[in-house]
Design an enzyme around this catalytic site. Structure first.
Site, short mmCIF file in Angstrom:
data_model
loop_
_atom_site.label_atom_id
_atom_site.label_comp_id
_atom_site.label_asym_id
_atom_site.label_seq_id
_atom_site.Cartn_x
_atom_site.Cartn_y
_atom_site.Cartn_z
N HIS A 262 2.93 7.51 9.13
CA HIS A 262 2.94 6.78 8.21
C HIS A 262 1.40 7.13 7.56
O HIS A 262 1.25 6.63 7.97
CB HIS A 262 3.46 6.03 7.88
CG HIS A 262 3.37 5.60 6.29
ND1 HIS A 262 4.22 5.63 5.57
CD2 HIS A 262 2.74 4.59 5.97
CE1 HIS A 262 3.92 5.12 4.43
NE2 HIS A 262 3.38 4.06 4.78
N ASP A 264 -0.56 7.38 4.23
CA ASP A 264 -0.64 6.97 3.12
C ASP A 264 -1.87 7.92 2.27
O ASP A 264 -2.52 8.43 3.10
CB ASP A 264 -1.39 5.19 2.90
CG ASP A 264 -0.75 4.75 3.22
OD1 ASP A 264 0.50 4.53 2.98
OD2 ASP A 264 -0.76 3.65 4.07
N ASP A 374 7.40 2.63 2.96
CA ASP A 374 6.88 1.23 2.78
C ASP A 374 6.09 1.25 1.30
O ASP A 374 5.40 0.44 1.18
CB ASP A 374 5.15 1.67 3.37
CG ASP A 374 3.98 0.86 3.43
OD1 ASP A 374 4.24 -0.32 3.51
OD2 ASP A 374 2.21 1.40 3.15
N HIS A 578 2.19 4.46 -3.84
CA HIS A 578 2.32 2.93 -3.60
C HIS A 578 1.30 2.31 -2.67
O HIS A 578 0.97 0.93 -3.00
CB HIS A 578 3.26 3.02 -2.94
CG HIS A 578 3.04 3.95 -0.83
ND1 HIS A 578 3.86 4.53 -0.53
CD2 HIS A 578 2.66 2.76 -0.08
CE1 HIS A 578 3.73 4.43 1.39
NE2 HIS A 578 2.75 3.54 0.94
#
Length: 1001
Positions: A262, A264, A374, A578
């Site tokens: 993951h 970001d 997420d 996000h």
């Protein structure tokens, strides 16, 4: 016989820690090290290798926060190394904090020819010395000195998130750069022990299996000579072989393990660092694939692949090759893993349009699994969008973070506002960064909600957030738990394969209807107001630019700006990530976002002006362009007319205050400039509750328990102050101005009322200098509303205004787009906004027996982490209070506030007719554009907005030869379509989205 289990466990732990782990590497020799500090932003390899390097030693401090140092390492592999069950590797420690995988320094290793080898991470610090090096080490390490902004503490304000305040002193010290010889058998023994120790601690102490594992581990400690671990490791492995070989229970849960990382796209680092994080992680993944033919890695976010293509083309081609093999798996289909609460409907569609176009163009892959592990809650519009984009499954994890209620399902059908359903899965391990430990696997088996009906789940493994992704240790864990007594079964696989199996084993899944509200991170609807305002404005400017450009292009007046619009959309889509749009990133990220939004606005303004000039022609008539899909007193929707714009009425000043009245509504302010009455003159209904003040500014203490920028806790309500004593009240032209002071801040409310309008315009101008403070705007209304309707993408959701259950209680702060509507049958009110998303809506009973329904907008916050200066400074926020009998009236108010009329001087009084028009007032045209394939076809996206079945006709303002319905990606659906000369008649279900593609005649 006494129980000495605790003592045996202590012995095992110490033996592994103090004897086995240190013996994994038999010997090491230091490398020669030279370095070059990059003076500014990162540079490419070809530039770095041309610089003058200086010799450095271990224990040398290196690089400032957010800096880059290139290390040139060289040496020779000693003779005889790499034989007799060993492997030669480089071991590099840039000064890591070993307790966490990410949030700190990272490195990327290059060969002399510029080829990428792999990355260096805190928990993945080795580099294999491959045979092609012929024993000669000559490598470069691009080391990024990213500071630990918050990986170890998410509370403290820090200057590290802004290069201007982060400092210039070195923050890391070089610890190790060695050639080392790894003992493969000892490493395998450590992995055997790690797996069994973890499993033992997850088993019930009363189970014989637990005791069996304990005694086997104790025997291992006896068998391995601490003074000769290398020579006796095989004996230790023999001692564990039987317990490792015992097969799993027949009823054991199965987890399909998919590699993941993951990353970001921005968060506690800027997007420029995300690009490098992707390169580092993907190089690790590709290196693992070389070693393990069963390893599969899933990666979403077309933007991250696009960055690799642009900045690391050689790495991108290696990814492309693994995609062809089905091992590097594009998932999600979106441009980025966006927030889903705040992006508008068309923007969410474009996430899939842009993302899937990239995957199809570059890889020939159409991902079927939507992927948002997420994001901070999931809009009820998403199932229809996912299905309309050609996907059939959805993965998330975040709702396991709920602070009040537990989601009752892990595999289920999620039903959206229009009735669309998508098969959805929450990995029951409650993490998207698993290391495949026994704890993660046991948690998945224990928590899986569908047990007894289905017995399969998804496990996403790999260090995220820049931690480097999956590791060889995790793959070793997967192999050992593929069929192990006491453990769930692990099987390496693909997301698509998991969903096919899950759907087959669960033919009648439970259904969750409506939004998937995250009971956490409610502050993200409000934090970093300028970022949110930039998003809202960009979405509406994009709508205008496409509409007017398509109208002009369809009439042969200019060329459609395909490339410019695509580029601008991709910028806006990236900024909807996000942790950007929700306001939860460091200062650097939001500074860049605001700069990008400014650029986007300027470029779109030029596109809009060029198209409108072309449409208006030359002349002196005033043409009024309206891009909203609603009629406003003679203004043609989606077209232009010669109607004059409505002027503000003059405020009437009286002894007891100020009056604004236009024959439709009347607003009365007392001598303190407080709105004490708002009356619909036709019905004589008063909207302001008795004894209350509307448009009331309120400030609250805002100190959440955990995550500053993310959270608003319900306790804020206990410490509030109403601003009822302004420092000035006066009329400036047609506007009533009321100024308040609070702390170091000044807030001016400006009120005006337009001729013919049913809404009072409110502009709140704030110079904000508070911290840990929430600013709200309250509207206590004399209405009894059991539910409030809040706009979301392509429709609205209704939420109760009362609190009956813990689920109702958890919704104390909710999301709305352009409007909120509360009302009784036939009468109601709308609160529309220009860029505000956070709201709270409650109701109370009065002593007179009436009901007050209060709608409050959350205007500003001032969180301290991760940006200690968040929301500081000047803001201009727009609100409208409107008489609105129904939701369509509320929607009209929201469109008018966000899509103001534009007046252009042009040719004759002849109007610019709409390019597309619909006959039903309940059907809104959301987008008018030319087709993505640049064929010149017109594309129109519309939706039913009231929540009822409706039939409408669609007419085009230019000759068309054929009209066909398509999916959201503009691919034709199996439907005969309509000939150009016949009207397009559609029947839409509640909140249905329809996309039409028209070929011009």
């Amino acid at each position: 016989m006494y129980d000495n289990t605790d003592q045996v466990e202590l012995r095992i732990d110490r033996f592994v820690r103090d004897h086995i782990v240190p013996a994994i590497y038999r010997r090491s020799v230091p490398l020669r090290i030279e370095s070059w500090d990059v003076p500014g932003e990162p540079v490419a390899f070809r530039e770095a290798v041309r610089q003058a390097y200086r010799s450095v030693d271990i224990d040398t401090p290196w690089s400032r926060p957010w800096g880059t140092t290139w290390f040139h390492v060289s040496g020779e592999v000693p003779a005889g190394w790499g034989s007799d069950g060993t492997a030669v590797e480089l071991l590099i420690d840039l000064g890591f904090t070993q307790g966490q995988a990410g949030f700190q320094a990272e490195g990327l290793v290059y060969r002399r020819d510029g080829g990428i080898v792999k990355a260096i991470e805190p928990l993945n610090g080795y580099v294999p010395v491959t045979a092609d090096l012929a024993g000669v080490i000559d490598l470069y390490v691009e080391a990024a000195s990213n500071p630990d902004v918050g990986g170890s503490a998410f509370y403290e304000p820090t200057p590290l998130g802004d290069p201007a305040t982060a400092g210039t002193e070195p923050i890391y010290t070089l610890r190790r750069m060695d050639i080392a010889e790894r003992d493969v058998n000892v490493w395998e023994l450590e992995r055997d022990s790690w797996t069994l120790i973890g499993l033992m601690r997850e088993l019930d102490p009363a189970l014989p299996r637990r005791a069996e594992i304990l005694r086997a581990l104790e025997s291992m400690c006896d068998a391995v000579d601490p003074d000769d671990v290398a020579g006796t490791a095989h004996l230790g492995r023999d001692a564990l072989r039987r317990v490792l070989g015992a097969p799993a229970y027949a009823s054991a849960h199965t987890s399909i393990a998919v590699g993941h990382a993951h990353i970001d796209s921005a968060w506690l680092w800027p997007t420029r660092e995300t690009i490098r994080k992707c390169a580092r992680t993907f190089s690790n993944v590709l290196q693992l694939m070389d070693d393990d033919p069963d390893f599969v890695f899933a990666c979403s976010s077309a933007q991250q692949y696009a960055w690799m293509k642009e900045f690391y083309p050689e790495l991108f081609e290696r990814i492309r090759a693994r995609v062809r093999e089905g091992r590097f798996v594009p998932v999600g289909g979106m441009w980025v893993e966006s927030d889903t609460n705040m992006p508008g409907g068309e923007a969410l569609v474009r996430q899939f349009v842009a993302g899937k176009a990239f995957f199809l163009r570059e890889f020939g892959v159409d991902p079927k699994v939507a992927w948002l592990p997420d994001s901070f809650g999931y809009t009820a519009a998403l199932p229809q969008i996912v299905k309309g984009a050609g996907s059939d499954s959805f993965v998330t994890q975040k709702l396991s973070w709920n602070d009040t209620n537990k989601m009752p399902h892990h595999s289920f059908l999620w039903e959206g506002i229009d009735g669309s359903r998508v098969f959805t899965h929450f990995p029951p391990s409650d993490t998207y960064n698993s290391d495949l430990s026994a704890a993660d696997l046991a948690r998945a088996q224990r928590q899986y909600a569908e047990k007894g009906r289905s017995n399969i789940s998804l496990a996403l493994f790999g260090f995220g957030d820049g931690g480097g992704g999956p590791t060889r240790e995790m793959l070793a864990a997967a192999r050992r738990t593929s069929d192990l007594e006491g453990s769930p079964r692990i099987r390496l696989g693909t997301p698509q394969g998991f969903f096919e199996e899950a759907k087959a084993t669960l033919p009648d899944p439970a259904i969750w209807t409506g939004e998937m509200y995250l009971e956490f991170h409610r502050g993200t609807y409000t934090s970093q107001a300028r970022t949110k305002q930039g998003n809202r404005r960009s979405e509406h400017l994009l709508r205008e630019a496409e509409l007017w450009s398509a109208t002009a292009a369809a009439r042969g007046l200019l060329d459609y700006p395909y490339g410019a619009l695509q580029s601008l959309w991709e910028t806006v889509l990236l900024l909807q990530f996000h942790d950007i749009l929700p306001g939860s990133s460091i200062a650097w990220v939001h500074q860049q976002a605001e700069s990008e939004y400014s650029r986007v606005a300027a470029e779109l303004a030029e596109l809009i002006a060029a198209a409108q000039r072309a449409l208006a022609g030359t002349g002196t008539a005033e043409l009024v362009f309206n891009a909203a899909p609603v009629t406003a007193d003679g203004v043609v929707p989606l077209g232009a007319s010669v109607a004059a714009t409505h002027r503000p009425v003059r405020p009437l000043q009286r002894q007891d205050g100020t009056l604004l009245e236009n024959g439709i509504v009347q607003a009365r302010f007392d001598e303190s400039g407080l709105l004490v009455s708002f009356v619909d003159l036709a019905s004589r209904r008063e909207l302001v509750a008795p004894g209350e003040v509307a448009s009331l500014l309120q400030v609250f203490r805002d100190i959440p328990n955990n995550w500053d920028a993310w959270d608003i806790d319900v306790a804020y309500r206990r410490n509030g102050t109403d601003l009822r004593a302004p420092i000035s009240v006066g009329v400036a032209g047609d506007v009533l101005e009321v100024t308040h002071a609070h702390g170091a801040s000044r807030i001016t409310q400006r009120y005006w009322l337009l001729e013919g309008a049913r809404e009072l315009q409110i502009e709140t101008v704030v110079d904000w200098h508070e911290h840990a403070t929430l600013l709200k705007l309250a509207f206590p209304l004399d209405l009894r509303a059991d539910q409030a309707a809040s706009e979301i993408q392509f429709g609205h959701v209704k939420r109760p205004t009362y609190v009956n259950t813990s689920w109702d209680h958890a919704h104390f702060e909710t999301i709305a787009h352009r409007w909120v509507h509360v009302g009784e049958p036939g009468f109601g009110a709308a609160i529309a906004n220009g860029s505000t998303y956070g709201h709270d809506i409650t109701r109370t009973m009065r002593e007179d027996g009436g009901t007050t329904t209060q709608v409050r907008e959350s205007l500003l916050r001032a969180p301290q982490f991760p940006d200690p200066h968040a929301d500081q400074g000047a803001h201009v926020l727009r609100t409208a209070l409107a008489v609105a009998p129904g939701v369509l009236d509320a929607a009209a108010a929201g469109y008018r506030l966000n899509l103001p009329l534009r007046t252009v001087t042009g040719a004759s009084p002849q109007a610019v007719s709409p390019l597309v028009a619909v006959s039903s007032p309940g059907v809104f045209v959301e987008a008018v554009k030319l087709a993505e394939d640049r064929s010149g076809d017109l594309v129109v996206r519309l939706y039913e907005a009231q929540g009822s079945r409706v039939t409408t006709t669609v007419e085009f303002g230019v000759p068309v030869s054929r009209v066909r319905p398509t999916d959201l990606l503009e691919r034709e659906l199996p439907h005969p379509g309509w000939a150009g000369e016949e009207p397009v008649e559609l029947t839409l279900r509640p909140f249905e989205i329809v996309t039409l593609r028209a070929s011009r005649a």
